[in-house]
Motif scaffolding. Structure first.
Motif, PDB file in Angstrom:
ATOM      1  N   HIS A 153     -83.793  -8.550 -30.559  1.00  0.00           N
ATOM      2  CA  HIS A 153     -83.584  -7.648 -29.417  1.00  0.00           C
ATOM      3  C   HIS A 153     -83.672  -8.388 -28.085  1.00  0.00           C
ATOM      4  CE1 HIS A 153     -83.807  -4.389 -32.306  1.00  0.00           C
ATOM      5  NE2 HIS A 153     -84.980  -4.838 -32.723  1.00  0.00           N
ATOM      6  N   LEU A 154     -83.077  -9.564 -28.054  1.00  0.00           N
ATOM      7  CA  LEU A 154     -83.025 -10.332 -26.820  1.00  0.00           C
ATOM      8  C   LEU A 154     -81.592 -10.365 -26.311  1.00  0.00           C
ATOM      9  CD1 LEU A 154     -85.403 -13.311 -27.662  1.00  0.00           C
ATOM     10  CD2 LEU A 154     -85.834 -11.419 -26.107  1.00  0.00           C
ATOM     11  N   PRO A 155     -81.399 -10.535 -25.008  1.00  0.00           N
ATOM     12  CA  PRO A 155     -80.035 -10.530 -24.448  1.00  0.00           C
ATOM     13  C   PRO A 155     -79.210 -11.693 -24.954  1.00  0.00           C
ATOM     14  CG  PRO A 155     -81.616 -11.260 -22.797  1.00  0.00           C
ATOM     15  CD  PRO A 155     -82.413 -10.745 -23.965  1.00  0.00           C
ATOM     16  N   PHE A 156     -77.961 -11.417 -25.204  1.00  0.00           N
ATOM     17  CA  PHE A 156     -77.042 -12.440 -25.681  1.00  0.00           C
ATOM     18  C   PHE A 156     -76.615 -13.333 -24.524  1.00  0.00           C
ATOM     19  CE2 PHE A 156     -72.493 -13.591 -26.445  1.00  0.00           C
ATOM     20  CZ  PHE A 156     -72.729 -14.551 -27.400  1.00  0.00           C
ATOM     21  N   PRO A 157     -76.882 -14.644 -24.569  1.00  0.00           N
ATOM     22  CA  PRO A 157     -76.551 -15.526 -23.446  1.00  0.00           C
ATOM     23  C   PRO A 157     -75.114 -15.999 -23.497  1.00  0.00           C
ATOM     24  CG  PRO A 157     -77.662 -16.779 -25.122  1.00  0.00           C
ATOM     25  CD  PRO A 157     -77.568 -15.361 -25.646  1.00  0.00           C
ATOM     26  N   GLY A 158     -74.173 -15.085 -23.459  1.00  0.00           N
ATOM     27  CA  GLY A 158     -72.770 -15.460 -23.532  1.00  0.00           C
ATOM     28  C   GLY A 158     -71.928 -14.562 -22.653  1.00  0.00           C
ATOM     29  N   PRO A 159     -70.608 -14.671 -22.741  1.00  0.00           N
ATOM     30  CA  PRO A 159     -69.724 -13.856 -21.916  1.00  0.00           C
ATOM     31  C   PRO A 159     -69.896 -12.371 -22.193  1.00  0.00           C
ATOM     32  CG  PRO A 159     -68.534 -15.643 -22.982  1.00  0.00           C
ATOM     33  CD  PRO A 159     -69.883 -15.595 -23.607  1.00  0.00           C
ATOM     34  N   VAL A 160     -69.768 -11.577 -21.147  1.00  0.00           N
ATOM     35  CA  VAL A 160     -69.846 -10.128 -21.286  1.00  0.00           C
ATOM     36  C   VAL A 160     -68.531  -9.633 -21.879  1.00  0.00           C
ATOM     37  CG1 VAL A 160     -70.118  -7.964 -20.049  1.00  0.00           C
ATOM     38  CG2 VAL A 160     -71.418  -9.963 -19.345  1.00  0.00           C
ATOM     39  N   THR A 161     -68.596  -8.871 -22.953  1.00  0.00           N
ATOM     40  CA  THR A 161     -67.380  -8.417 -23.621  1.00  0.00           C
ATOM     41  C   THR A 161     -67.205  -6.911 -23.570  1.00  0.00           C
ATOM     42  OG1 THR A 161     -68.585  -8.400 -25.718  1.00  0.00           O
ATOM     43  CG2 THR A 161     -67.334 -10.381 -25.196  1.00  0.00           C
ATOM     44  N   SER A 162     -68.305  -6.167 -23.521  1.00  0.00           N
ATOM     45  CA  SER A 162     -68.184  -4.703 -23.519  1.00  0.00           C
ATOM     46  C   SER A 162     -68.230  -4.183 -22.096  1.00  0.00           C
ATOM     47  CB  SER A 162     -69.326  -4.076 -24.330  1.00  0.00           C
ATOM     48  OG  SER A 162     -70.570  -4.390 -23.741  1.00  0.00           O
ATOM     49  N   PRO A 163     -67.498  -3.087 -21.789  1.00  0.00           N
ATOM     50  CA  PRO A 163     -67.495  -2.548 -20.426  1.00  0.00           C
ATOM     51  C   PRO A 163     -68.874  -2.141 -19.964  1.00  0.00           C
ATOM     52  CG  PRO A 163     -65.710  -1.605 -21.745  1.00  0.00           C
ATOM     53  CD  PRO A 163     -66.571  -2.377 -22.676  1.00  0.00           C
ATOM     54  N   SER A 164     -69.663  -1.542 -20.878  1.00  0.00           N
ATOM     55  CA  SER A 164     -70.987  -1.096 -20.471  1.00  0.00           C
ATOM     56  C   SER A 164     -71.860  -2.275 -20.076  1.00  0.00           C
ATOM     57  CB  SER A 164     -71.660  -0.318 -21.601  1.00  0.00           C
ATOM     58  OG  SER A 164     -71.749  -1.124 -22.767  1.00  0.00           O
ATOM     59  N   ARG A 219     -88.280 -14.238 -24.921  1.00  0.00           N
ATOM     60  CA  ARG A 219     -87.241 -14.583 -23.960  1.00  0.00           C
ATOM     61  C   ARG A 219     -86.354 -15.701 -24.516  1.00  0.00           C
ATOM     62  NH1 ARG A 219     -91.984 -16.797 -23.027  1.00  0.00           N
ATOM     63  NH2 ARG A 219     -92.191 -18.977 -22.361  1.00  0.00           N
ATOM     64  N   VAL A 220     -85.224 -15.876 -23.870  1.00  0.00           N
ATOM     65  CA  VAL A 220     -84.334 -16.991 -24.174  1.00  0.00           C
ATOM     66  C   VAL A 220     -84.890 -18.241 -23.505  1.00  0.00           C
ATOM     67  CG1 VAL A 220     -82.013 -17.917 -23.835  1.00  0.00           C
ATOM     68  CG2 VAL A 220     -82.320 -15.516 -24.438  1.00  0.00           C
ATOM     69  N   THR A 226     -79.477 -26.958 -28.585  1.00  0.00           N
ATOM     70  CA  THR A 226     -78.251 -26.415 -28.007  1.00  0.00           C
ATOM     71  C   THR A 226     -78.505 -25.061 -27.370  1.00  0.00           C
ATOM     72  OG1 THR A 226     -77.022 -27.558 -29.765  1.00  0.00           O
ATOM     73  CG2 THR A 226     -75.831 -25.891 -28.488  1.00  0.00           C
ATOM     74  N   GLU A 227     -79.280 -24.230 -28.033  1.00  0.00           N
ATOM     75  CA  GLU A 227     -79.688 -22.920 -27.518  1.00  0.00           C
ATOM     76  C   GLU A 227     -80.905 -22.477 -28.302  1.00  0.00           C
ATOM     77  OE1 GLU A 227     -76.314 -20.392 -27.960  1.00  0.00           O
ATOM     78  OE2 GLU A 227     -75.782 -21.230 -29.906  1.00  0.00           O
ATOM     79  N   ALA A 228     -81.769 -21.655 -27.665  1.00  0.00           N
ATOM     80  CA  ALA A 228     -83.024 -21.302 -28.309  1.00  0.00           C
ATOM     81  C   ALA A 228     -83.562 -20.005 -27.722  1.00  0.00           C
ATOM     82  CB  ALA A 228     -84.044 -22.421 -28.136  1.00  0.00           C
ATOM     83  N   PHE A 229     -84.436 -19.360 -28.492  1.00  0.00           N
ATOM     84  CA  PHE A 229     -85.157 -18.197 -27.981  1.00  0.00           C
ATOM     85  C   PHE A 229     -86.560 -18.188 -28.576  1.00  0.00           C
ATOM     86  CE2 PHE A 229     -83.295 -16.417 -31.874  1.00  0.00           C
ATOM     87  CZ  PHE A 229     -84.349 -15.674 -32.413  1.00  0.00           C
ATOM     88  N   LEU A 230     -87.446 -17.453 -27.907  1.00  0.00           N
ATOM     89  CA  LEU A 230     -88.843 -17.330 -28.330  1.00  0.00           C
ATOM     90  C   LEU A 230     -89.161 -15.856 -28.524  1.00  0.00           C
ATOM     91  CD1 LEU A 230     -91.933 -19.178 -26.922  1.00  0.00           C
ATOM     92  CD2 LEU A 230     -91.939 -16.677 -26.965  1.00  0.00           C
ATOM     93  N   ASP A 231     -89.832 -15.553 -29.624  1.00  0.00           N
ATOM     94  CA  ASP A 231     -90.221 -14.179 -29.949  1.00  0.00           C
ATOM     95  C   ASP A 231     -91.735 -14.148 -30.081  1.00  0.00           C
ATOM     96  OD1 ASP A 231     -90.018 -11.529 -30.578  1.00  0.00           O
ATOM     97  OD2 ASP A 231     -89.418 -11.833 -32.660  1.00  0.00           O
ATOM     98  N   ASP A 232     -92.403 -13.384 -29.210  1.00  0.00           N
ATOM     99  CA  ASP A 232     -93.866 -13.305 -29.178  1.00  0.00           C
ATOM    100  C   ASP A 232     -94.279 -11.883 -29.517  1.00  0.00           C
ATOM    101  OD1 ASP A 232     -96.584 -13.200 -28.578  1.00  0.00           O
ATOM    102  OD2 ASP A 232     -96.412 -14.498 -26.827  1.00  0.00           O
ATOM    103  N   LYS A 233     -95.035 -11.738 -30.604  1.00  0.00           N
ATOM    104  CA  LYS A 233     -95.457 -10.411 -31.039  1.00  0.00           C
ATOM    105  C   LYS A 233     -96.963 -10.379 -31.241  1.00  0.00           C
ATOM    106  CE  LYS A 233     -91.138  -9.006 -33.262  1.00  0.00           C
ATOM    107  NZ  LYS A 233     -90.490  -8.566 -34.516  1.00  0.00           N
TER     108      LYS A 233
END
Length: 295
Positions: A153-164, A219-220, A226-233
């Motif tokens: 459930h982290l934001p996708f760090p890429g181009p925006v594809t959907s209108p919303s 967070r990302v 190349t790319e990474a994210f961290l999940d803290d629970k």
């Protein structure tokens, strides 16, 4: 005399017939030649798809030997009552069951003391595209990474594809990857989540409860592979069970996905593992693994 006349009468006709047959043969040869040339041109126009390059990595390191002993001892302090043999067994780790050591391997460690229990695991997955005419190994690995990012459930760090998404982020379609990350910022360390429950607070020398440790949040990450994210629970607080903090870092380097998971669970209820300390140890290990892959 009559026979000679007959021969002279038919000779011109035979000559004409022979000439016609030769001409027909020539035409047939020309037609066949042209047909062959057209077939050659047709074959030349059929371009063969060039397969995408294979991934950078063709094998995986031994997971139980991927973490150096000094780092293991810092992340997994052993109980003073353990014998030398028990300590060696603890830091040797336990390899995950794997049916293909070149595709998916892992290792885990467990350390218990009277104060807490600590768990550490590392996993390596080498991603392979089975149809490199349509997708490279690296692109396939990024698909796997994005799925893990979405599950967290982290934001996708890429181009925006959907209108919303575009309306929310304010970034035009086709923006670079950094724009997507900026448009969907991950939780910042400057904006802590709701405070920990009162049970997590420890009294200060003056008698008043001290502030809970800061929460850095999931967070990302930048500058890690190349790319990474961290999940803290943080597990829910209970009357008899202490809260456990689990930090998971997932990063991609070319066609390999690396997962590092570090969990700290105090023995006594009301004690909350530090978010900055747990995250820092996990990230330092992840950086060391990146260097190992770069060697």
């Amino acid at each position: 005399m009559q026979r000679k006349a007959v021969r002279r009468r038919f000779l011109p006709g035979i000559a004409m017939l022979t000439a016609l047959m030769a001409g027909a043969t020539g035409l047939t040869g020309c037609t066949s030649s042209n047909a062959g040339g057209g077939d050659t041109d047709s074959k030349a126009s059929d371009s063969t798809a060039i397969p995408a390059p294979a991934g950078k990595y063709r094998s995986l390191p031994a997971p139980c030997k991927a973490v150096d002993g000094k780092r293991l001892k810092a992340m997994l302090p052993a109980a003073a009552t353990l014998s030398d043999e028990q300590r060696a067994q603890l830091y040797a780790g336990t390899a995950d069951t794997s049916y293909d050591g070149d595709r998916h391997v892992g290792c885990r460690w467990t350390a218990q003391t009277p104060e807490e229990t600590r768990l550490l695991s590392v996993g390596f997955e080498r991603v392979v595209s089975y149809d490199r005419t349509t997708m490279s190994d690296d692109d396939k690995a990024r698909q796997v990474y994005v799925r893990l990012l979405t599950d967290a459930h982290l934001p996708f760090p890429g181009p925006v594809t959907s209108p919303s998404a575009g309306a929310t982020a304010g970034a035009p379609p086709g923006a670079p990857a950094s724009a997507g990350a900026a448009a969907n910022p991950a939780p910042s360390s400057s904006v802590p989540p709701p405070a920990a429950p009162p049970a997590a607070q420890s009294p200060s020398p003056g008698g008043s409860p001290s502030a809970p440790p800061p929460e850095l949040g999931s967070r990302v990450l930048e500058g890690l592979g190349t790319e990474a994210f961290l999940d803290d629970k943080l597990s829910a607080a209970g009357a008899s069970a202490a809260q456990a903090r689990t930090v998971r870092i997932v990063f991609r380097t070319s066609n390999v996905i690396v997962t590092v998971e570090y969990s700290v669970q105090p023995t006594l209820p009301g004690t909350v593992p530090s978010s900055p300390e747990t995250q820092d140890k996990t990230r330092q290990l992840a950086l060391a693994l990146v260097e190992r892959f770069n060697d």
